[in-house]
Design an enzyme around this catalytic site. Structure first.
Site, PDB file in Angstrom:
ATOM      1  N   HIS A 156      13.349  15.886   4.185  1.00 48.30           N
ATOM      2  CA  HIS A 156      13.215  15.409   5.174  1.00 48.30           C
ATOM      3  C   HIS A 156      11.550  14.518   5.380  1.00 48.30           C
ATOM      4  O   HIS A 156      10.691  14.511   5.766  1.00 48.30           O
ATOM      5  CB  HIS A 156      12.631  16.169   6.205  1.00 48.30           C
ATOM      6  CG  HIS A 156      13.644  16.794   6.638  1.00 48.30           C
ATOM      7  ND1 HIS A 156      15.277  17.162   7.781  1.00 48.30           N
ATOM      8  CD2 HIS A 156      14.660  18.609   6.212  1.00 48.30           C
ATOM      9  CE1 HIS A 156      15.938  18.118   7.637  1.00 48.30           C
ATOM     10  NE2 HIS A 156      15.754  18.788   6.644  1.00 48.30           N
ATOM     11  N   SER A 277      -1.157 -10.971  -4.374  1.00 46.89           N
ATOM     12  CA  SER A 277      -0.948 -10.887  -3.461  1.00 46.89           C
ATOM     13  C   SER A 277      -1.654 -12.272  -3.106  1.00 46.89           C
ATOM     14  O   SER A 277      -2.847 -12.711  -4.168  1.00 46.89           O
ATOM     15  CB  SER A 277      -1.670  -9.917  -2.488  1.00 46.89           C
ATOM     16  OG  SER A 277      -1.676 -11.047  -1.026  1.00 46.89           O
ATOM     17  N   LYS A 283      -4.434  -6.858  -4.230  1.00 42.18           N
ATOM     18  CA  LYS A 283      -3.553  -6.309  -4.240  1.00 42.18           C
ATOM     19  C   LYS A 283      -2.108  -6.262  -5.404  1.00 42.18           C
ATOM     20  O   LYS A 283      -2.721  -7.127  -6.471  1.00 42.18           O
ATOM     21  CB  LYS A 283      -1.751  -6.800  -3.235  1.00 42.18           C
ATOM     22  CG  LYS A 283      -2.700  -6.364  -1.669  1.00 42.18           C
ATOM     23  CD  LYS A 283      -2.307  -5.090  -1.065  1.00 42.18           C
ATOM     24  CE  LYS A 283      -1.083  -5.386  -0.040  1.00 42.18           C
ATOM     25  NZ  LYS A 283       0.109  -4.924  -0.355  1.00 42.18           N
TER      26      LYS A 283
END
Ligand code: ARG
Length: 457
Positions: A156, A277, A283
């Site tokens: 989960h 990016s 990035k």
């Protein structure tokens, strides 16, 4: 240009119909398997006395010339000639006249196209098997490099139990193993010869289907000509195999995309397999992994595409089936491209060992180990579960770990607890306590790593 089937027609085909019905724009890539099938067919025709040995040799050597031209890019493709089968046949006739006109004896494009597809898929299966083996090797190679690294296992997306990092790597090997088994099983049904089923009913000519099957490496001959003409089960199976490979790759990508985030910080990806990016200078994005995950959509879409194509088609061949190749080629090309990139990414990534270790005691990864300790002391499982649950709640209140609790605290919860409890507390001890076959504990994983090293060589 006169059509091969033009005999009964009085009007020329509307050029828009030619453009609409052509498949040469996507089936020209079948040229090599088409030539292979035709050479086997010509060899059989000669042995059955339907053409002479001289004619056979002329056909085979001209087919080789055509192959060379196609490979050199000197062969003109045109929508007027519909598909790769017509192109090659008409080039043959252009060069050797009436002898070329004999090649299609006892055969139809309907069994020809299925033969070509099966030869193509068989090669594709064999290539995918090697590519999957390369991926397995890449993960197995990581196991030694990452020996001893402990990683949280999740359910989960919540921290659950600690495992060896290699346990993750071998989990992918197992998935790829099933992918390879599935492909091998699919290959059995691919490897049955359609050739000689002719249009739909077989032929009155004395062809030898066993001989063409043997020449083309097929295991057996398909026993019902109507079935052959309509059968695309093997494409449905093949694209399903491709879809599960894609599903496995996308699970891996998703996992590593998450691990690559600042929030997780579990892994560094190699520069060569990340991109930047256009606006945010800091990035470094896992675009390759995202695209492998994203391309799964088109691979999986091929399964319903083929199924919908064959649903309710009456027997035998129907032109609808021409669309089968679009779905299959795209799914195959996509999975092949993904598998070709995977080993380098797997090999080039680095686990952020210190960062992982610095947070390993978060999330009570040892709670289940403590419960199992209680079981070994004779506590019923459900009772132990409750006891450990209460201890976890206590730790949360005190902002500490289970191993920080004093023996008195622990004994208050359950008087069967001894000082040896500290041998199972903490993530490392909890991982080491895992014993069962197939578990993520150090000893079991080491055995599996050794097995896998033997398997991938
Ligand atoms: N281009 C066709 C296909 O891919 C080949 C078979 C055509 N057969 C026919 N009878 N028109 O399915």
């Amino acid at each position: 240009m006169a059509k091969a089937w033009g005999g009964r027609f009085q009007q020329d085909t509307d050029p828009r119909v030619e453009a609409f019905t052509e498949s040469i724009s996507f089936d020209s890539r079948l040229y090599a398997v088409d030539i292979r099938g035709s050479k086997a067919h010509a060899t059989m025709l000669a042995s059955a006395g339907l053409i002479t040995d001289v004619e056979r040799d002329q056909i085979c050597s001209t087919l080789e010339e055509i192959r060379t031209e196609i490979e050199a890019g000197n062969f003109a493709f045109t929508a007027e000639l519909e598909d790769i089968h017509m192109h090659i046949e008409s080039a043959l006739i252009e060069r050797i006249g009436d002898v070329g006109r004999k090649l299609h004896t006892g055969r139809s494009r309907n069994d020809q196209v299925s033969t070509d597809l099966k030869l193509f898929v068989r090669d594709a299966v064999d290539l995918l098997d090697t590519l999957l083996l390369d991926c397995q090797k890449a993960f197995v190679d990581r196991c030694e490099q990452d020996a001893g690294v402990i990683i949280p296992g999740y359910t989960h997306m919540q921290r659950a139990q600690p495992v060896q990092a290699a346990h993750y790597w071998l989990a992918y090997c197992e998935k790829f193993k099933r992918d390879r088994e599935r492909l091998a099983d699919c290959r059995k049904r691919v490897n049955i010869s359609p050739l000689g089923a002719a249009a739909l009913a077989g032929t009155s000519l004395p062809i030898d289907r066993d001989m063409t099957a043997e020449l083309l490496g097929f295991e057996a001959v398909a026993a019902n000509s109507l079935d052959v003409s309509s059968d695309r089960d093997y494409l449905a199976e093949f694209v399903f195999c491709l879809s599960l490979i894609s599903a496995h790759l996308s699970t891996w990508c998703e996992e590593w995309i998450i691990w690559f985030s600042t929030e997780f910080g579990f892994i560094q990806l190699p520069d060569a397999y990340t991109t930047g990016s256009s606006i945010m200078p800091q990035k470094r994005n896992p675009d390759v992994l995202e695209l492998i995950r994203g391309k799964t959509a088109r691979v999986m879409a091929a399964v319903p595409q083929i199924l919908i194509l064959i649903k309710s088609l009456p027997m035998a061949y129907n032109r609808d089936l021409q669309e089968d190749k679009l779905a299959m080629f795209d799914a195959f090309d996509t999975v092949k491209a993904c598998l070709e990139l995977t080993p380098s990414i797997v090999a080039g990534a680095q686990l952020q060992r210190e960062h992982i270790a610095s947070r390993l005691e978060d999330g009570f990864l040892d709670a289940t180990a403590l419960m199992e300790y209680l079981i070994k002391k004779g506590v019923p499982m459900r009772t132990g579960h409750g006891t450990v649950g209460q201890l976890v709640a206590k730790c949360e209140g005190a902002n500490c770990r289970l191993k920080d609790l004093s023996l008195e605290d622990l004994q208050q919860a359950c008087n069967l607890i001894d000082a040896d409890v500290y041998e199972v507390l903490g993530a490392e001890n909890a991982m080491k306590a895992l014993q069962s076959f197939g578990s993520g504990g150090a000893e079991r994983v080491a055995e599996r790593v050794a097995d896998w090293q033997g398997i991938v060589g």
